[in-house]
Motif scaffolding. Structure first.
Motif, mmCIF file in Angstrom:
data_model
loop_
_atom_site.group_PDB
_atom_site.id
_atom_site.type_symbol
_atom_site.label_atom_id
_atom_site.label_comp_id
_atom_site.label_asym_id
_atom_site.label_seq_id
_atom_site.Cartn_x
_atom_site.Cartn_y
_atom_site.Cartn_z
ATOM 1 N N ASN A 12 0.832 -1.203 0.000
ATOM 2 C CA ASN A 12 0.000 0.000 0.000
ATOM 3 C C ASN A 12 0.868 1.255 0.000
ATOM 4 N N GLU A 13 1.601 1.455 -1.084
ATOM 5 C CA GLU A 13 2.389 2.676 -1.302
ATOM 6 C C GLU A 13 3.408 2.983 -0.205
ATOM 7 N N ARG A 14 3.869 1.948 0.500
ATOM 8 C CA ARG A 14 4.873 2.094 1.564
ATOM 9 C C ARG A 14 4.389 2.989 2.706
ATOM 10 N N LEU A 15 3.092 2.949 2.973
ATOM 11 C CA LEU A 15 2.569 3.719 4.099
ATOM 12 C C LEU A 15 2.832 2.953 5.393
ATOM 13 N N ALA A 16 3.122 3.690 6.436
ATOM 14 C CA ALA A 16 3.389 3.069 7.736
ATOM 15 C C ALA A 16 2.078 2.684 8.402
ATOM 16 N N LEU A 17 2.032 1.477 8.908
ATOM 17 C CA LEU A 17 0.862 1.034 9.647
ATOM 18 C C LEU A 17 0.927 1.509 11.084
ATOM 19 N N VAL A 57 -1.853 5.229 14.860
ATOM 20 C CA VAL A 57 -2.461 5.906 13.712
ATOM 21 C C VAL A 57 -1.497 7.013 13.295
ATOM 22 N N LEU A 58 -0.509 6.648 12.495
ATOM 23 C CA LEU A 58 0.590 7.557 12.164
ATOM 24 C C LEU A 58 0.140 8.800 11.404
ATOM 25 N N TYR A 59 -0.917 8.703 10.611
ATOM 26 C CA TYR A 59 -1.296 9.807 9.743
ATOM 27 C C TYR A 59 -2.469 10.632 10.286
ATOM 28 N N GLU A 69 -0.317 16.082 4.738
ATOM 29 C CA GLU A 69 0.030 15.299 3.552
ATOM 30 C C GLU A 69 0.556 13.932 3.972
ATOM 31 N N ILE A 70 0.027 12.886 3.369
ATOM 32 C CA ILE A 70 0.489 11.529 3.656
ATOM 33 C C ILE A 70 1.580 11.180 2.652
#
Length: 69
Positions: free
Chosen positions: A27-32, A48-50, A55-56
């Motif tokens: 998933n686009e290298r998003l941090a879980l 919940v990092l974002y 901007e993510i």
């Protein structure tokens, strides 16, 4: 899934000296999630990092982090 342990050399006061990331490579290298570890030993778990960010952005690869990209 990828797990990264980032050492922040000369981290400013109040910032973590080690950051652990769980990265979703599908998933686009998003941090879980991440865990911040501070010089005094206390930790801060971020599930919940974002939350609240403007901007993510994806987490860089280990190679990019090592190259200071």
């Amino acid at each position: 899934m990828e797990y990264i342990k980032l050492f922040w050399k000369d981290a400013p006061l109040g910032e973590p000296s080690i950051i652990l990331y769980e990265v979703d490579t599908e998933n686009e290298r998003l941090a879980l999630r991440s865990i911040d570890i501070f010089a005094d030993g206390h930790t801060h778990n971020i599930t919940v990092l974002y939350d609240g960010v403007i901007e993510i952005v994806p987490i860089p690869t280990v190679e990019e982090l090592n190259a200071h990209v």
